[in-house]
Write an enzyme that holds these catalytic residues in place. Structure first.
Site, PDB file in Angstrom:
ATOM      1  N   SER A  77       0.847  -1.192   0.000  1.00  9.72           N
ATOM      2  CA  SER A  77       0.000   0.000   0.000  1.00  9.72           C
ATOM      3  C   SER A  77       0.882   1.241   0.000  1.00  9.72           C
ATOM      4  CB  SER A  77      -0.945  -0.020   1.205  1.00  9.72           C
ATOM      5  OG  SER A  77      -1.868   1.046   1.119  1.00  9.72           O
TER       6      SER A  77
ATOM      7  N   HIS B 125      -2.613  -1.087  -3.449  1.00  8.71           N
ATOM      8  CA  HIS B 125      -3.756  -0.198  -3.283  1.00  8.71           C
ATOM      9  C   HIS B 125      -3.587   1.041  -4.162  1.00  8.71           C
ATOM     10  CE1 HIS B 125      -4.082  -2.003   1.025  1.00  8.71           C
ATOM     11  NE2 HIS B 125      -4.599  -2.799   0.116  1.00  8.71           N
TER      12      HIS B 125
ATOM     13  N   ASP C 175      -4.292  -4.580   5.893  1.00  4.67           N
ATOM     14  CA  ASP C 175      -4.778  -5.418   4.798  1.00  4.67           C
ATOM     15  C   ASP C 175      -3.812  -6.568   4.544  1.00  4.67           C
ATOM     16  OD1 ASP C 175      -6.472  -6.214   2.734  1.00  4.67           O
ATOM     17  OD2 ASP C 175      -5.320  -5.104   1.236  1.00  4.67           O
TER      18      ASP C 175
END
Length: 395
Positions: free
Chosen positions: A213, A240, A336
């Site tokens: 991310s 992401h 995540d």
């Protein structure tokens, strides 16, 4: 109330953004700047800023220039960049520098396509704060915005703040200690072996599944070009990013790498020695059928504001026929990947490689998986590719 610094050269846009942010029960625009230079001065003067919301194109100093200076000075405040149009090159550069997100401003600020933008902005601020869910207060306000169809761009007051001396920023560094098997003798590079590093045995039927991310594009530019063209496993990745930008990232990585890199189109068969990047704005699933594995795109709603979401990718691998999944967790805010890997480990053999704190732009996702006791190796970003190659081998 968490304090936000808003940097934008448009007075009207400052009012719109302030109305959205101040309309929540959790965030307030405490500081306003008209360009990056003013924003930098405020960042250095105030130590209570939670996040920065910043326009890209401004006079004196652009948002990209501000972000670059912040990172060069080790100022790791979460920064959300905004633009009036899709700008893939700006986006990739910004995310490589560690921007939290790159959001497109609403085309018509008086109509509520603003509702979707407000939802994304507040969800991103929640990520900046490290939250897993949008709070009830924020959700109520967003529902009100959607129902009314407008935001009152005059209904806010920027709260003046007394200037205080900025405390020196320092990046917290901890050495990840070995656990479970302290007598392990095999320690490649600077990696910390946590649960032991077993030798590859038998037929190779493995998959590498990676998630990253904040700071991920920069990390991927370090890892992927170090993978050989004859890597003995396919690689699937979730980074992401918003829609329309992963194409540019995949193209950059492909140009830099001996291994083939492509953005997932949907429906393609998974091939050994190929790196597949999840399409921005779509979830990635690995489906098993006809004795093969295929990549599919899923347009279901974001999970905790994330689309693509790493947990969905990992969950999709539960029914795969791979003998082992090598899970790689790189820099990023939040957690995540952690739940997905835990769920996957209950059904499949997994081997977890996580980036260390010292080399992470944001040590959130790697920390989360490490604190769950799931890591086999924790290492510097420069050693991630070595660990992948060592685990899956080459053809």
């Amino acid at each position: 109330m968490k304090k936000i610094l808003l940097v934008d050269d448009s007075a009207l846009m400052r009012r719109v953004l302030s109305a959205i942010i101040n309309g929540t029960n959790e965030y307030t625009v405490a500081y306003i700047a008209k360009n990056g230079a003013e924003g930098l001065e405020m960042i250095e003067a105030h130590n209570d800023i939670m996040a920065v919301v910043c326009d890209v194109n401004m006079p004196v100093m652009t948002g990209i220039e501000l972000l670059s200076i912040m990172r060069s000075r080790k100022i790791m405040l979460p920064l959300i960049l905004l633009s009036t149009k899709d700008e893939p090159s700006y986006t990739i550069t910004a995310l490589e520098l560690g921007a939290l997100s790159f959001l497109k401003k609403p085309e018509n600020i008086y109509k509520l396509d603003n509702a979707d933008f407000a939802d994304k902005l507040i969800s991103t601020l929640n990520l900046a704060e490290g939250k897993d869910n949008v709070s009830e207060g924020v959700q109520t306000k967003l529902e009100s915005i959607r129902n009314n169809g407008n935001v009152n761009i005059h209904d806010h007051k920027t709260k003046p703040e007394n200037k205080v001396e900025k405390k020196p920023e320092s990046k917290r560094k901890e050495t990840v200690k070995e656990i479970n098997k302290p007598d392990n003798k095999e320690k490649p590079g600077n990696a910390f072996l946590v649960n032991g590093n077993s030798k590859q045995k038998g037929k190779n039927n493995k998959l590498v599944a990676l998630v990253s991310s904040t700071g991920g594009p920069k990390a991927l530019r370090t890892v992927i070009p170090m993978l050989p063209a004859n890597l003995a496993a396919p690689v699937v990745m979730v980074q992401h990013m918003p829609a329309n930008f992963t194409t540019t990232l995949a193209e950059r990585l492909d140009e830099l790498s001996p291994v083939k890199v492509s953005e997932v189109e949907g429906g393609e068969a998974v091939k050994t020695g190929h790196v597949y990047l999840a399409k921005g704005g779509m979830h990635l699933k690995v489906e098993t059928r006809n004795n093969g594995h295929f990549l599919e795109l899923d347009d279901s709603p974001p999970v905790v504001g994330l689309k693509p979401c790493g947990n969905i990718m990992y969950d999709s691998l539960i029914n795969s026929t791979y003998d082992e999944i090598i899970c790689v967790v790189l820099t990023g805010m939040g957690a995540d990947g952690t739940n997905g890997i835990i769920n996957l480990s209950k059904k499949k053999k997994v081997y977890v490689i996580a980036q260390d704190e010292a080399s992470s732009t944001v040590y959130g996702m790697p920390r989360a998986i490490y604190e769950k006791g799931m890591c086999d190796v924790v290492c510097d970003i420069n050693d991630i590719a070595k660990e992948i190659i060592k685990k899956v081998g080459v053809l």
